[in-house]
Design a protein around this motif. Structure first.
Motif, mmCIF file in Angstrom:
data_model
loop_
_atom_site.group_PDB
_atom_site.id
_atom_site.type_symbol
_atom_site.label_atom_id
_atom_site.label_comp_id
_atom_site.label_asym_id
_atom_site.label_seq_id
_atom_site.Cartn_x
_atom_site.Cartn_y
_atom_site.Cartn_z
ATOM 1 N N VAL A 1 92.948 47.476 43.404
ATOM 2 C CA VAL A 1 92.646 46.187 44.006
ATOM 3 C C VAL A 1 91.237 46.138 44.568
ATOM 4 N N ILE A 2 90.716 44.915 44.661
ATOM 5 C CA ILE A 2 89.485 44.625 45.392
ATOM 6 C C ILE A 2 89.796 43.435 46.286
ATOM 7 N N ARG A 3 89.517 43.591 47.558
ATOM 8 C CA ARG A 3 89.826 42.531 48.526
ATOM 9 C C ARG A 3 88.993 41.278 48.240
ATOM 10 N N LEU A 4 89.608 40.141 48.504
ATOM 11 C CA LEU A 4 88.936 38.853 48.352
ATOM 12 C C LEU A 4 88.638 38.257 49.731
ATOM 13 N N PRO A 5 87.513 37.584 49.867
ATOM 14 C CA PRO A 5 87.285 36.843 51.115
ATOM 15 C C PRO A 5 88.371 35.780 51.277
ATOM 16 N N GLY B 1 83.999 26.465 51.351
ATOM 17 C CA GLY B 1 83.849 27.457 52.412
ATOM 18 C C GLY B 1 83.101 28.710 52.001
ATOM 19 N N PHE B 2 82.555 28.725 50.785
ATOM 20 C CA PHE B 2 81.887 29.924 50.263
ATOM 21 C C PHE B 2 80.727 30.355 51.158
ATOM 22 N N PHE B 3 80.614 31.662 51.341
ATOM 23 C CA PHE B 3 79.411 32.274 51.916
ATOM 24 C C PHE B 3 79.164 33.568 51.160
ATOM 25 N N LYS C 1 81.831 36.375 43.273
ATOM 26 C CA LYS C 1 80.686 36.587 44.163
ATOM 27 C C LYS C 1 79.491 35.734 43.753
ATOM 28 N N MET C 2 79.259 35.618 42.456
ATOM 29 C CA MET C 2 78.081 34.902 41.959
ATOM 30 C C MET C 2 78.382 33.437 41.625
#
Length: 169
Positions: A105-109, A71-73, A60-61
């Motif tokens: 789990v943690i979803r990824l973009p 493509g990061f947002f 995230k950071m």
């Protein structure tokens, strides 16, 4: 404004407090597998959660580092999710949590690649001074599911599971 999975995908992340049918599409996740009682102080589950969030927040950071993700947002880290089961029994024995198997789990973009994930595992391990190598890049397509919001302690989950089982019938 940061992309928020809970707002954009309310049907998956903000279910009603009664059972409903949803189709969960294919998605990528940060995952950690393990066994044991999730309530054990300092146990495998608590350590796994620390690893998940260390990697999630490193990704995230990432825009504040020299590592650039195509493509990061900006986005809000999605909520923790999990798969739970016990081997060799019908249903769940909530009185014997030491035999739980889990994948948290943690979803990824969608723009996060396996290469980006591997960078984050290595970076989080160094920055947080913890071994994050147990994290894996996992693609899951759950498909047709029954879900509902459970409110309250984990020990009260059997009531929610029973409601979903009845709904399935």
């Amino acid at each position: 404004m940061a992309f928020d999975f809970k707002k954009e995908y309310k049907e998956f992340y903000m279910p009603k407090n009664k059972p409903m049918i949803v189709t969960i599409p294919r998605a990528n996740y940060i995952a950690v597998r393990g066994q044991g009682d999730p309530n054990e102080e300092g146990g495998a589950y608590q350590k796994a959660i620390s690893v998940l969030y260390a990697v999630a927040y490193t990704l995230k950071m990432s825009y504040k580092t020299n590592y650039k993700i195509e493509g990061f947002f900006e986005y809000v880290v999605p909520p923790l999710e999990g798969f739970w089961w016990q081997d060799g029994i019908e249903g769940i024995d909530y009185d014997n949590k030491s035999t739980f198997n889990w994948i948290s789990v943690i979803r990824l973009p969608d723009f996060i690649t396996k290469k980006d994930f591997e960078w984050a595992v290595e970076t989080a391990s160094i920055k947080k001074k913890m071994d994050c190598s147990c994290a894996e890049f996992l693609t899951i397509e759950e498909g047709l599911c029954v879900q509902m919001m459970h409110i309250g302690p984990f020990d009260d989950e059997p009531v929610s599971v029973a409601l979903m089982d009845k709904y399935l019938e």
